[in-house]
Design an enzyme around this catalytic site. Structure first.
Site, PDB file in Angstrom:
ATOM      1  N   ARG A  93      -6.399   7.684   3.242  1.00  0.00           N
ATOM      2  CA  ARG A  93      -5.225   8.550   3.289  1.00  0.00           C
ATOM      3  C   ARG A  93      -5.344   9.697   2.295  1.00  0.00           C
ATOM      4  NH1 ARG A  93      -2.008   4.657   1.044  1.00  0.00           N
ATOM      5  NH2 ARG A  93      -3.773   3.208   1.150  1.00  0.00           N
ATOM      6  N   LEU A 125       0.866  -1.181   0.000  1.00  0.00           N
ATOM      7  CA  LEU A 125       0.000   0.000   0.000  1.00  0.00           C
ATOM      8  C   LEU A 125       0.900   1.227   0.000  1.00  0.00           C
ATOM      9  CD1 LEU A 125      -2.590  -1.047   2.725  1.00  0.00           C
ATOM     10  CD2 LEU A 125      -2.796  -1.291   0.256  1.00  0.00           C
ATOM     11  N   CYS A 126       0.476   2.302  -0.651  1.00  0.00           N
ATOM     12  CA  CYS A 126       1.376   3.454  -0.811  1.00  0.00           C
ATOM     13  C   CYS A 126       0.585   4.750  -0.957  1.00  0.00           C
ATOM     14  CB  CYS A 126       2.238   3.309  -2.078  1.00  0.00           C
ATOM     15  SG  CYS A 126       3.014   1.700  -2.261  1.00  0.00           S
ATOM     16  N   THR A 127       1.294   5.869  -0.778  1.00  0.00           N
ATOM     17  CA  THR A 127       0.775   7.182  -1.127  1.00  0.00           C
ATOM     18  C   THR A 127       1.825   7.898  -1.964  1.00  0.00           C
ATOM     19  OG1 THR A 127      -0.474   7.333   0.954  1.00  0.00           O
ATOM     20  CG2 THR A 127      -0.079   9.384  -0.254  1.00  0.00           C
TER      21      THR A 127
END
Length: 391
Positions: free
Chosen positions: A329, A135-137
Site C-alpha cells: 500500500r 493493518l493500517c495506513t
C-alpha cells in the site's frame, strides 16, 4: 507450528488469484473528497467524571447486540488461527488477566461486561484485538502554511473469516456497525476525540486540540503481541504497557507534541508498533518505529528528514525496507502524494490518497482526518466496491 502472518498472506494470494486482477492497478483517486455524510460515524460522549463502571453505559446499551455477534465470531476464528494449545491457555487465563489490567481499564471492562451481558473475560479478549490483528495506513503532511494534517485508514479483519463468495472479511463487516466517534470529556470540556469500536477502551486514532494527533499501525515482528500476552499471563511481566492503553494515557495527560513523543519513544510495550504523531507547529510530524523493549529498536522518521520531506506515509512495514509484493500500500500512497504535490497538501489530498486502491481495500473499516492545530476530527465508514484488493 507457529502462525506466520506474512506466510498466510502469501498463501492467500496464491489461493485467491481472482481477487488480484489487472484492473486493480492503482490510479490516484481525485474526486473521493468530500465523502458522503451518510457514512459519517455516530458520535458518543465518554464522561470521565463518571465512575469507570458507568462511563461506557450509553454506548454499550446501544451496541450490545452487535457486540455479542462480533465476540462470538472472534472467539471461534482466533481458536482456529492461534492453535488449540495457545488459545486454550489464553482463555483459561483471561479472568486473571483482566484483574491485572491497570486502573481504570479493568474497572471499565467490568462495567462494559455488565451492560453488555458478556463475561469480563470475553470483553478482555476483545480488547487485545489490536495487539494481534490490525493493518493500517497513516499519512502526515505539512500544508503550504506549515500546518500538519493527519489521516488514517484503519484496516482490520485479515486472517479472520474471508468470504470468497462475497469477497469480504467477516470480522470487518461486523465491525462497521460498532465503529464510533468518541468525545472524552472531563468537567464538561472535551479532552480529546477518538475513532474507536464499541466495547474497546484503548485508543488507536485520536486528536487533542492544540496539542497533537495520533494513530497506531501494527508492526510485524517475531517477538510480537502474542509473545507479550503470554509473558504478561505466564510470567506476570506487568512492567509492559498495553499499546492502546498507553496511547489513551498520552491523549488524556500528554502536554504537547514533544511530551507525547518522549513517552511513546521510551515506554516498554506489550507489542511492537508504529506511532504516527502530528503536532501544531511546522515540522512537528514523526513516525516512531518501536520494538517492544525501550532499549531495542527506536527509529524516528520526521517531516524534516523523511523521503518526501513535506509528507510521511506509514503502512505496516519498516520505512527503510521494501514492503512485500503482496501487501504494498506504501508505493501507491507515496505516488499519489507526489502526484498531488506539496502545494496541494491538505486533508482533501490525504482523503483522496486513502481512497486509492489498494490503500483502500476490503479490510478498511474507517477513514479519519484530523488536525491538532485546528481541532478538526472527522471519520467515515468505508466500503471498497469490486474490483478491490482483499487488503
Amino acid at each position: 507450528m507457529k502462525f506466520c502472518p506474512l506466510l498466510f498472506l502469501l498463501v492467500f494470494v496464491i489461493l485467491n488469484r481472482d481477487c488480484f486482477t489487472a484492473s486493480e492497478e492503482s490510479v490516484c483517486e481525485e474526486s473521493a473528497y468530500p465523502p458522503d455524510n451518510k457514512d459519517l460515524i455516530p458520535l458518543y460522549v465518554v464522561n470521565l467524571d463518571l465512575s469507570p463502571l458507568q462511563r461506557w453505559a450509553p454506548l454499550i446499551i446501544d451496541k450490545r447486540h452487535m457486540l455479542h455477534k462480533l465476540v462470538d465470531d472472534v472467539k471461534e476464528l482466533l481458536e482456529s488461527l492461534a492453535g488449540e494449545k495457545i488459545f486454550t491457555t489464553l482463555m483459561k487465563n483471561l479472568d486473571s488477566l483482566a484483574a491485572t489490567l491497570p486502573y481504570p481499564y479493568y474497572e471499565e471492562i467490568v462495567g462494559i461486561a455488565g451492560y453488555s451481558n458478556l463475561p469480563p473475560s470475553v470483553i478482555t479478549l476483545y480488547n487485545v484485538f489490536y495487539e494481534v490483528f490490525t493493518l493500517c495506513t497513516s499519512i502526515l503532511a505539512q500544508d503550504p502554511d506549515g500546518n500538519i494534517v493527519h489521516g488514517r485508514n484503519l484496516d482490520t479483519g485479515v486472517f479472520l473469516g474471508w468470504d470468497k463468495k462475497n469477497k469480504t472479511w467477516k470480522v470487518a463487516e461486523l465491525l462497521h456497525p460498532l465503529t464510533v466517534h468518541l468525545q472524552f470529556k472531563k468537567e464538561g470540556k472535551v479532552i480529546f476525540e477518538s475513532t474507536s469500536f464499541a466495547g474497546y477502551v484503548g485508543i488507536l486514532t485520536a486528536v487533542r486540540k492544540d496539542s497533537f494527533s495520533l494513530s497506531l499501525n501494527k508492526r510485524f515482528s517475531w517477538n510480537g503481541g502474542f509473545m507479550g500476552l503470554l509473558e504478561w499471563i505466564l510470567f506476570k511481566d506487568h512492567s509492559q504497557s498495553w499499546v492502546s492503553f498507553l496511547t489513551r494515557e498520552v491523549m488524556q495527560e500528554g502536554k504537547d507534541y514533544e511530551d507525547a513523543k518522549q513517552i511513546l519513544s521510551k515506554s516498554r510495550l506489550l507489542a511492537p508498533v508504529y506511532f504516527i504523531l502530528g503536532g501544531t507547529k511546522p515540522g512537528e510530524g514523526c513516525i516512531i518505529t518501536r520494538d517492544r523493549d525501550h532499549s531495542d529498536l527506536l527509529n524516528l522518521w520526521t517531516t524534516a528528514n523523511g523521503s518526501g520531506s513535506w509528507y510521511l506515509v506509514q503502512t505496516n512495514y519498516d520505512h527503510w525496507k521494501q514492503p512485500p509484493f503482496f501487501d504494498d500500500r506504501r508505493t501507491p500512497a507515496n505516488w499519489c502524494m507526489v502526484e498531488g504535490g506539496a502545494t496541494n497538501a491538505s486533508l482533501r489530498l490525504i482523503y483522496n490518497v486513502l481512497s486509492t486502491k489498494p490503500v483502500l481495500n476490503k479490510e478498511t473499516i474507517y477513514t479519519t482526518l484530523m488536525s491538532a492545530k485546528s481541532g478538526e476530527f472527522s471519520s467515515w465508514l468505508r466500503y471498497c466496491p469490486d474490483p478491490c484488493w482483499p487488503w
